[in-house]
Scaffold this motif. Structure first.
Motif, PDB file in Angstrom:
ATOM      1  N   ARG A 162     -73.415 -20.307   9.700  1.00 31.22           N
ATOM      2  CA  ARG A 162     -74.180 -21.432   8.860  1.00 31.22           C
ATOM      3  C   ARG A 162     -75.544 -21.113   8.795  1.00 31.22           C
ATOM      4  N   ALA A 163     -76.515 -20.863   9.836  1.00 32.55           N
ATOM      5  CA  ALA A 163     -77.759 -20.577   9.273  1.00 32.55           C
ATOM      6  C   ALA A 163     -78.074 -19.285   8.469  1.00 32.55           C
ATOM      7  N   GLY A 164     -77.128 -18.268   8.612  1.00 35.19           N
ATOM      8  CA  GLY A 164     -77.102 -17.308   7.488  1.00 35.19           C
ATOM      9  C   GLY A 164     -76.759 -17.513   6.196  1.00 35.19           C
ATOM     10  N   GLU A 165     -75.980 -18.728   6.118  1.00 31.55           N
ATOM     11  CA  GLU A 165     -75.427 -19.178   4.764  1.00 31.55           C
ATOM     12  C   GLU A 165     -76.619 -20.058   4.398  1.00 31.55           C
ATOM     13  N   ALA A 166     -77.133 -20.727   4.899  1.00 30.42           N
ATOM     14  CA  ALA A 166     -78.264 -21.461   4.479  1.00 30.42           C
ATOM     15  C   ALA A 166     -79.332 -20.547   3.976  1.00 30.42           C
ATOM     16  N   SER A 167     -79.890 -19.556   4.781  1.00 29.32           N
ATOM     17  CA  SER A 167     -80.775 -18.797   4.444  1.00 29.32           C
ATOM     18  C   SER A 167     -80.355 -17.948   2.935  1.00 29.32           C
ATOM     19  N   ALA A 168     -79.319 -17.572   3.028  1.00 24.94           N
ATOM     20  CA  ALA A 168     -78.868 -16.997   1.512  1.00 24.94           C
ATOM     21  C   ALA A 168     -78.988 -17.822   0.495  1.00 24.94           C
ATOM     22  N   CYS A 169     -78.768 -19.134   0.799  1.00 24.62           N
ATOM     23  CA  CYS A 169     -78.617 -20.343  -0.483  1.00 24.62           C
ATOM     24  C   CYS A 169     -80.342 -20.317  -0.781  1.00 24.62           C
ATOM     25  N   ILE A 170     -81.196 -20.501   0.531  1.00 25.58           N
ATOM     26  CA  ILE A 170     -82.701 -20.616  -0.117  1.00 25.58           C
ATOM     27  C   ILE A 170     -82.907 -19.247  -0.801  1.00 25.58           C
ATOM     28  N   GLY A 171     -82.529 -18.227  -0.626  1.00 27.28           N
ATOM     29  CA  GLY A 171     -82.799 -16.923  -1.252  1.00 27.28           C
ATOM     30  C   GLY A 171     -82.331 -16.994  -2.853  1.00 27.28           C
ATOM     31  N   LEU A 172     -80.936 -17.370  -2.947  1.00 24.56           N
ATOM     32  CA  LEU A 172     -80.429 -17.832  -4.152  1.00 24.56           C
ATOM     33  C   LEU A 172     -81.149 -18.749  -5.093  1.00 24.56           C
ATOM     34  N   GLY A 173     -81.749 -19.888  -4.213  1.00 26.62           N
ATOM     35  CA  GLY A 173     -82.351 -21.156  -5.051  1.00 26.62           C
ATOM     36  C   GLY A 173     -83.706 -20.281  -5.443  1.00 26.62           C
ATOM     37  N   ASN A 174     -84.762 -19.697  -4.717  1.00 23.15           N
ATOM     38  CA  ASN A 174     -85.784 -19.021  -5.003  1.00 23.15           C
ATOM     39  C   ASN A 174     -85.475 -18.089  -6.375  1.00 23.15           C
ATOM     40  N   CYS A 175     -84.391 -17.262  -6.173  1.00 24.70           N
ATOM     41  CA  CYS A 175     -84.128 -16.437  -7.542  1.00 24.70           C
ATOM     42  C   CYS A 175     -83.886 -17.399  -8.712  1.00 24.70           C
ATOM     43  N   TYR A 176     -83.133 -18.316  -8.586  1.00 25.26           N
ATOM     44  CA  TYR A 176     -82.518 -19.007  -9.887  1.00 25.26           C
ATOM     45  C   TYR A 176     -83.645 -19.777 -10.334  1.00 25.26           C
ATOM     46  N   ARG A 177     -84.748 -20.283  -9.632  1.00 28.04           N
ATOM     47  CA  ARG A 177     -85.716 -21.104  -9.985  1.00 28.04           C
ATOM     48  C   ARG A 177     -86.456 -20.321 -11.356  1.00 28.04           C
ATOM     49  N   HIS A 178     -86.193 -19.130 -11.376  1.00 27.98           N
ATOM     50  CA  HIS A 178     -86.914 -18.332 -12.448  1.00 27.98           C
ATOM     51  C   HIS A 178     -85.844 -18.140 -13.593  1.00 27.98           C
ATOM     52  N   GLN A 179     -84.664 -18.630 -13.333  1.00 28.61           N
ATOM     53  CA  GLN A 179     -83.780 -18.539 -14.745  1.00 28.61           C
ATOM     54  C   GLN A 179     -82.995 -19.921 -14.698  1.00 28.61           C
ATOM     55  N   ASP A 180     -82.617 -20.488 -13.957  1.00 33.53           N
ATOM     56  CA  ASP A 180     -81.711 -21.638 -14.096  1.00 33.53           C
ATOM     57  C   ASP A 180     -82.089 -22.755 -13.196  1.00 33.53           C
ATOM     58  N   VAL A 181     -83.053 -23.839 -12.976  1.00 37.17           N
ATOM     59  CA  VAL A 181     -83.598 -24.424 -12.255  1.00 37.17           C
ATOM     60  C   VAL A 181     -82.339 -25.491 -11.572  1.00 37.17           C
ATOM     61  N   VAL A 182     -81.543 -25.815 -12.453  1.00 37.41           N
ATOM     62  CA  VAL A 182     -80.367 -26.576 -11.976  1.00 37.41           C
ATOM     63  C   VAL A 182     -79.539 -25.860 -11.044  1.00 37.41           C
ATOM     64  N   GLN A 183     -79.279 -24.633 -11.019  1.00 35.75           N
ATOM     65  CA  GLN A 183     -78.585 -23.763 -10.035  1.00 35.75           C
ATOM     66  C   GLN A 183     -79.723 -23.700  -8.928  1.00 35.75           C
ATOM     67  N   ALA A 184     -80.934 -23.727  -9.115  1.00 39.21           N
ATOM     68  CA  ALA A 184     -81.605 -23.536  -8.123  1.00 39.21           C
ATOM     69  C   ALA A 184     -81.750 -24.619  -7.109  1.00 39.21           C
ATOM     70  N   PHE A 185     -81.769 -26.011  -7.750  1.00 39.84           N
ATOM     71  CA  PHE A 185     -81.647 -27.248  -7.125  1.00 39.84           C
ATOM     72  C   PHE A 185     -80.286 -27.125  -6.286  1.00 39.84           C
ATOM     73  N   GLU A 186     -79.241 -26.966  -6.799  1.00 38.66           N
ATOM     74  CA  GLU A 186     -77.744 -26.845  -6.203  1.00 38.66           C
ATOM     75  C   GLU A 186     -78.059 -26.128  -4.968  1.00 38.66           C
ATOM     76  N   MET A 187     -78.591 -24.905  -5.156  1.00 40.20           N
ATOM     77  CA  MET A 187     -78.571 -23.881  -3.940  1.00 40.20           C
ATOM     78  C   MET A 187     -79.519 -24.339  -2.569  1.00 40.20           C
ATOM     79  N   LEU A 188     -80.621 -25.025  -3.091  1.00 36.13           N
ATOM     80  CA  LEU A 188     -81.596 -25.290  -2.204  1.00 36.13           C
ATOM     81  C   LEU A 188     -81.201 -26.808  -1.518  1.00 36.13           C
ATOM     82  N   GLU A 189     -80.383 -27.569  -2.292  1.00 36.70           N
ATOM     83  CA  GLU A 189     -80.066 -28.924  -1.631  1.00 36.70           C
ATOM     84  C   GLU A 189     -78.971 -28.520  -0.626  1.00 36.70           C
ATOM     85  N   LEU A 190     -78.199 -27.392  -1.135  1.00 36.27           N
ATOM     86  CA  LEU A 190     -77.075 -27.111   0.190  1.00 36.27           C
ATOM     87  C   LEU A 190     -77.691 -26.521   1.172  1.00 36.27           C
ATOM     88  N   ALA A 191     -78.637 -25.741   1.006  1.00 39.44           N
ATOM     89  CA  ALA A 191     -79.486 -25.088   2.186  1.00 39.44           C
ATOM     90  C   ALA A 191     -79.865 -26.283   2.984  1.00 39.44           C
TER      91      ALA A 191
END
Length: 130
Positions: free
Chosen positions: A60-89
């Protein structure tokens, strides 16, 4: 550049040996490296691979960390996806009682709010990281 090359080489070896936990960690680290270089598409694919592996292992900790990585990337492309990943994390870190992880999620969420012009919300979240 040399460190990226070494990590890619290590990942190739890990894939041959079947060490899933180490593969997940190296994919995540590579994703972070590519993110830092502004190579968001490559970073996303690496973080997605890490996410799959972490989920497969119920890490679970790894999953959340990967979600933060995805959220940080998505912030530069699709902020809605970024929020989804970061809220999941944030949700996962809350569930497992990881305060440092929650602070990291708050910091990344604050950057998203700042990006969309909601600076007061960004400041509020940054204060929660302390």
């Amino acid at each position: 550049e040399k460190s990226l090359e070494m990590l890619h080489h290590r990942l190739t070896i890990l894939e041959k040996t079947g060490d899933r936990a180490s593969q997940a960690n190296v994919n995540h680290r590579l994703g972070n490296c590519h993110y830092q270089k502004g190579l968001y598409e490559r970073a996303i694919s690496l973080h997605l691979r890490a996410l799959d592996l972490f989920r497969e292992m119920c890490n679970r900790a790894g999953e959340a960390s990967a979600c933060i990585g995805l959220g940080n990337c998505y912030r530069h492309q699709d902020v809605v996806q970024a929020f989804e990943m970061l809220e999941l994390a944030f949700s996962i870190f809350s569930d497992i009682g990881d305060c440092a992880g929650k602070a990291s999620a708050y910091a990344s969420l604050a950057k998203c709010y700042s990006k969309i012009g909601q600076h007061s919300k960004a400041v509020e979240l940054h204060r929660k990281t302390v």
